[in-house]
Design a protein around this motif. Structure first.
Motif, PDB file in Angstrom:
ATOM      1  N   LEU A   1     -15.359   2.587  15.514  1.00 47.00           N
ATOM      2  CA  LEU A   1     -14.385   3.455  14.633  1.00 47.00           C
ATOM      3  C   LEU A   1     -13.084   2.783  14.842  1.00 47.00           C
ATOM      4  CD1 LEU A   1     -14.009   6.032  13.109  1.00 47.00           C
ATOM      5  CD2 LEU A   1     -13.680   7.163  15.193  1.00 47.00           C
ATOM      6  N   ALA A   2     -12.840   2.042  15.875  1.00 54.71           N
ATOM      7  CA  ALA A   2     -11.266   1.256  16.140  1.00 54.71           C
ATOM      8  C   ALA A   2     -11.359   0.237  15.260  1.00 54.71           C
ATOM      9  CB  ALA A   2     -11.441   0.897  17.779  1.00 54.71           C
ATOM     10  N   LEU A   3     -12.404  -0.237  14.745  1.00 56.07           N
ATOM     11  CA  LEU A   3     -12.280  -1.361  13.847  1.00 56.07           C
ATOM     12  C   LEU A   3     -11.895  -1.043  12.299  1.00 56.07           C
ATOM     13  CD1 LEU A   3     -15.538  -3.209  14.334  1.00 56.07           C
ATOM     14  CD2 LEU A   3     -13.232  -4.252  14.858  1.00 56.07           C
ATOM     15  N   VAL A   4     -11.832   0.085  11.996  1.00 55.48           N
ATOM     16  CA  VAL A   4     -11.224   0.646  10.574  1.00 55.48           C
ATOM     17  C   VAL A   4      -9.991   0.280  10.291  1.00 55.48           C
ATOM     18  CG1 VAL A   4     -11.192   2.630   9.231  1.00 55.48           C
ATOM     19  CG2 VAL A   4     -13.100   2.423  10.427  1.00 55.48           C
ATOM     20  N   PRO A   5      -8.954   0.764  11.553  1.00 58.95           N
ATOM     21  CA  PRO A   5      -7.425   0.448  11.143  1.00 58.95           C
ATOM     22  C   PRO A   5      -7.158  -1.100  11.405  1.00 58.95           C
ATOM     23  CG  PRO A   5      -7.719   1.677  13.097  1.00 58.95           C
ATOM     24  CD  PRO A   5      -8.992   1.727  12.549  1.00 58.95           C
ATOM     25  N   ILE A   6      -8.015  -1.791  12.370  1.00 60.73           N
ATOM     26  CA  ILE A   6      -7.679  -3.177  12.453  1.00 60.73           C
ATOM     27  C   ILE A   6      -7.934  -3.915  11.082  1.00 60.73           C
ATOM     28  CG2 ILE A   6      -8.621  -5.089  13.547  1.00 60.73           C
ATOM     29  CD1 ILE A   6      -8.985  -3.396  16.132  1.00 60.73           C
ATOM     30  N   ILE A   7      -9.191  -3.596  10.591  1.00 64.29           N
ATOM     31  CA  ILE A   7      -9.651  -4.175   9.320  1.00 64.29           C
ATOM     32  C   ILE A   7      -8.605  -3.878   8.110  1.00 64.29           C
ATOM     33  CG2 ILE A   7     -11.412  -4.379   7.568  1.00 64.29           C
ATOM     34  CD1 ILE A   7     -13.392  -4.053   9.947  1.00 64.29           C
ATOM     35  N   SER A   8      -8.407  -2.547   8.158  1.00 63.97           N
ATOM     36  CA  SER A   8      -7.250  -2.155   6.984  1.00 63.97           C
ATOM     37  C   SER A   8      -5.990  -2.801   7.158  1.00 63.97           C
ATOM     38  CB  SER A   8      -7.077  -0.532   7.167  1.00 63.97           C
ATOM     39  OG  SER A   8      -6.522  -0.264   5.976  1.00 63.97           O
ATOM     40  N   VAL A   9      -5.290  -2.923   8.529  1.00 65.50           N
ATOM     41  CA  VAL A   9      -4.162  -3.549   8.435  1.00 65.50           C
ATOM     42  C   VAL A   9      -4.228  -5.135   8.080  1.00 65.50           C
ATOM     43  CG1 VAL A   9      -2.479  -3.986  10.099  1.00 65.50           C
ATOM     44  CG2 VAL A   9      -3.290  -1.828  10.022  1.00 65.50           C
ATOM     45  N   SER A  10      -5.426  -5.826   8.675  1.00 66.09           N
ATOM     46  CA  SER A  10      -5.678  -7.075   8.230  1.00 66.09           C
ATOM     47  C   SER A  10      -5.765  -7.325   6.823  1.00 66.09           C
ATOM     48  CB  SER A  10      -6.870  -7.573   8.968  1.00 66.09           C
ATOM     49  OG  SER A  10      -6.655  -7.502  10.209  1.00 66.09           O
ATOM     50  N   ILE A  11      -6.195  -6.696   6.056  1.00 62.69           N
ATOM     51  CA  ILE A  11      -6.408  -6.664   4.827  1.00 62.69           C
ATOM     52  C   ILE A  11      -5.395  -6.452   3.756  1.00 62.69           C
ATOM     53  CG2 ILE A  11      -7.640  -5.765   2.574  1.00 62.69           C
ATOM     54  CD1 ILE A  11      -9.997  -5.365   4.266  1.00 62.69           C
ATOM     55  N   LEU A  12      -4.638  -5.327   4.217  1.00 65.74           N
ATOM     56  CA  LEU A  12      -3.143  -5.079   3.671  1.00 65.74           C
ATOM     57  C   LEU A  12      -2.099  -6.204   3.916  1.00 65.74           C
ATOM     58  CD1 LEU A  12      -2.588  -1.301   4.268  1.00 65.74           C
ATOM     59  CD2 LEU A  12      -3.549  -2.413   2.272  1.00 65.74           C
ATOM     60  N   ALA A  13      -2.197  -6.815   5.216  1.00 66.21           N
ATOM     61  CA  ALA A  13      -1.331  -7.943   5.374  1.00 66.21           C
ATOM     62  C   ALA A  13      -1.625  -9.063   4.606  1.00 66.21           C
ATOM     63  CB  ALA A  13      -1.409  -8.279   6.951  1.00 66.21           C
ATOM     64  N   TYR A  14      -2.997  -9.258   4.231  1.00 63.93           N
ATOM     65  CA  TYR A  14      -3.418 -10.418   3.444  1.00 63.93           C
ATOM     66  C   TYR A  14      -2.765 -10.221   1.961  1.00 63.93           C
ATOM     67  CZ  TYR A  14      -5.931 -13.703   0.699  1.00 63.93           C
ATOM     68  OH  TYR A  14      -6.120 -14.745  -0.229  1.00 63.93           O
ATOM     69  N   ILE A  15      -2.820  -9.021   1.397  1.00 64.10           N
ATOM     70  CA  ILE A  15      -2.591  -8.513   0.174  1.00 64.10           C
ATOM     71  C   ILE A  15      -1.007  -9.011   0.086  1.00 64.10           C
ATOM     72  CG2 ILE A  15      -2.260  -6.857  -1.483  1.00 64.10           C
ATOM     73  CD1 ILE A  15      -4.967  -5.788  -0.665  1.00 64.10           C
ATOM     74  N   PHE A  16      -0.080  -8.453   0.980  1.00 60.59           N
ATOM     75  CA  PHE A  16       1.062  -8.618   1.094  1.00 60.59           C
ATOM     76  C   PHE A  16       1.497 -10.001   1.142  1.00 60.59           C
ATOM     77  CE2 PHE A  16       1.312  -4.067   2.792  1.00 60.59           C
ATOM     78  CZ  PHE A  16       1.520  -3.522   1.358  1.00 60.59           C
ATOM     79  N   TRP A  17       0.944 -10.658   1.995  1.00 56.60           N
ATOM     80  CA  TRP A  17       1.349 -12.187   2.184  1.00 56.60           C
ATOM     81  C   TRP A  17       0.823 -12.890   0.906  1.00 56.60           C
ATOM     82  CZ3 TRP A  17      -2.401 -16.244   2.338  1.00 56.60           C
ATOM     83  CH2 TRP A  17      -1.996 -17.590   2.736  1.00 56.60           C
ATOM     84  N   ARG A  18      -0.367 -12.684   0.358  1.00 58.22           N
ATOM     85  CA  ARG A  18      -1.075 -13.546  -0.846  1.00 58.22           C
ATOM     86  C   ARG A  18      -0.188 -13.089  -1.989  1.00 58.22           C
ATOM     87  NH1 ARG A  18      -1.602 -15.767  -4.860  1.00 58.22           N
ATOM     88  NH2 ARG A  18      -3.348 -16.643  -5.517  1.00 58.22           N
ATOM     89  N   GLY A  19       0.401 -11.936  -2.139  1.00 59.36           N
ATOM     90  CA  GLY A  19       1.183 -11.335  -3.328  1.00 59.36           C
ATOM     91  C   GLY A  19       2.347 -12.211  -3.267  1.00 59.36           C
ATOM     92  N   SER A  20       3.110 -12.233  -2.181  1.00 59.56           N
ATOM     93  CA  SER A  20       4.602 -12.689  -1.984  1.00 59.56           C
ATOM     94  C   SER A  20       4.197 -14.306  -2.492  1.00 59.56           C
ATOM     95  CB  SER A  20       5.145 -12.523  -0.627  1.00 59.56           C
ATOM     96  OG  SER A  20       4.281 -13.147   0.285  1.00 59.56           O
ATOM     97  N   ARG A  21       3.344 -14.906  -2.173  1.00 56.51           N
ATOM     98  CA  ARG A  21       2.953 -16.364  -2.374  1.00 56.51           C
ATOM     99  C   ARG A  21       2.880 -16.234  -4.142  1.00 56.51           C
ATOM    100  NH1 ARG A  21      -1.144 -19.125   0.465  1.00 56.51           N
ATOM    101  NH2 ARG A  21      -0.085 -20.906  -0.538  1.00 56.51           N
ATOM    102  N   SER A  22       2.220 -15.417  -4.801  1.00 53.87           N
ATOM    103  CA  SER A  22       1.933 -15.518  -6.137  1.00 53.87           C
ATOM    104  C   SER A  22       2.727 -16.227  -7.135  1.00 53.87           C
ATOM    105  CB  SER A  22       1.416 -14.124  -6.502  1.00 53.87           C
ATOM    106  OG  SER A  22       0.883 -14.309  -7.830  1.00 53.87           O
ATOM    107  N   LYS A  23       4.125 -15.597  -6.810  1.00 51.36           N
ATOM    108  CA  LYS A  23       5.094 -15.935  -7.760  1.00 51.36           C
ATOM    109  C   LYS A  23       5.305 -17.627  -7.593  1.00 51.36           C
ATOM    110  CE  LYS A  23       7.846 -11.739  -6.801  1.00 51.36           C
ATOM    111  NZ  LYS A  23       9.290 -11.296  -6.606  1.00 51.36           N
ATOM    112  N   GLN A  24       5.088 -18.330  -6.637  1.00 55.16           N
ATOM    113  CA  GLN A  24       5.196 -19.605  -6.742  1.00 55.16           C
ATOM    114  C   GLN A  24       3.995 -20.461  -7.317  1.00 55.16           C
ATOM    115  OE1 GLN A  24       5.564 -18.297  -3.415  1.00 55.16           O
ATOM    116  NE2 GLN A  24       7.879 -17.892  -3.720  1.00 55.16           N
TER     117      GLN A  24
END
Length: 171
Positions: free
Chosen positions: A46-69
């Motif tokens: 159950l503790a993995l749910v927020p850990i995985i979620s934050v990791s995926i959201l962080a990846y989306i924000f990181w990769r999305g910010s790189r998308s412009k280049q």
């Protein structure tokens, strides 16, 4: 608006929506419900749910910010759409965290009954998050379909106009 987009570009445009859907469906629905069944014996799944979620959201924000280049206008547009929806989901998770913290404070320091805290966390915190998850699943499924068809919303095309060399099929 529908554009003439190559199969490779369509595939790249679907990626952010697929990642967010994995988080919403796979993590927040399937894994969460499965781990609730064994939560009294084993809390770690159950503790993995927020850990995985934050990791995926962080990846989306990181990769999305790189998308412009690194990506074309069409792929970048779908990353931006996915980032906006991920931002909304992040706000809802933050809201749930604040409500849970207030519930813990109420139980620990203000003498609230256990059942009252669970009702507040469930009704005020969890219910809006669950509704947001369901709405985002529908929206991301539609965005996945649009990415596959070479479509982008008119509002986004007005906000960020497509390049002139992009062929418009349907306006």
């Amino acid at each position: 608006m529908q554009f003439e987009i190559s199969a490779e570009e369509k595939h790249k445009a679907k990626v952010p929506h697929e990642i967010l859907l994995v988080n919403l469906i796979g993590n927040h629905i399937l894994w969460f419900v499965a781990s609730l069944g064994i939560a009294k014996s084993y809390w770690q799944p159950l503790a993995l749910v927020p850990i995985i979620s934050v990791s995926i959201l962080a990846y989306i924000f990181w990769r999305g910010s790189r998308s412009k280049q690194m990506d074309s206008w069409y792929v970048q547009a779908h990353w931006e759409i996915c980032m906006a929806r991920s931002r909304l989901f992040s706000y809802m998770l933050g809201f749930l965290l604040v409500v849970s913290l207030l519930g813990w404070i109420g139980y620990s320091y203000l003498g609230m009954m256990d059942i009252a805290v669970k009702a507040i966390i469930g009704g005020v915190g969890m219910l809006p998050v669950m509704v947001t998850v369901l709405v985002l699943i529908v929206m991301e499924s539609d965005a996945l379909h649009q990415a596959n068809n070479g479509t982008i919303s008119d509002s986004y095309a007005k906000r960020s106009p497509p390049p002139d060399e992009l062929v418009v099929i349907e306006d």
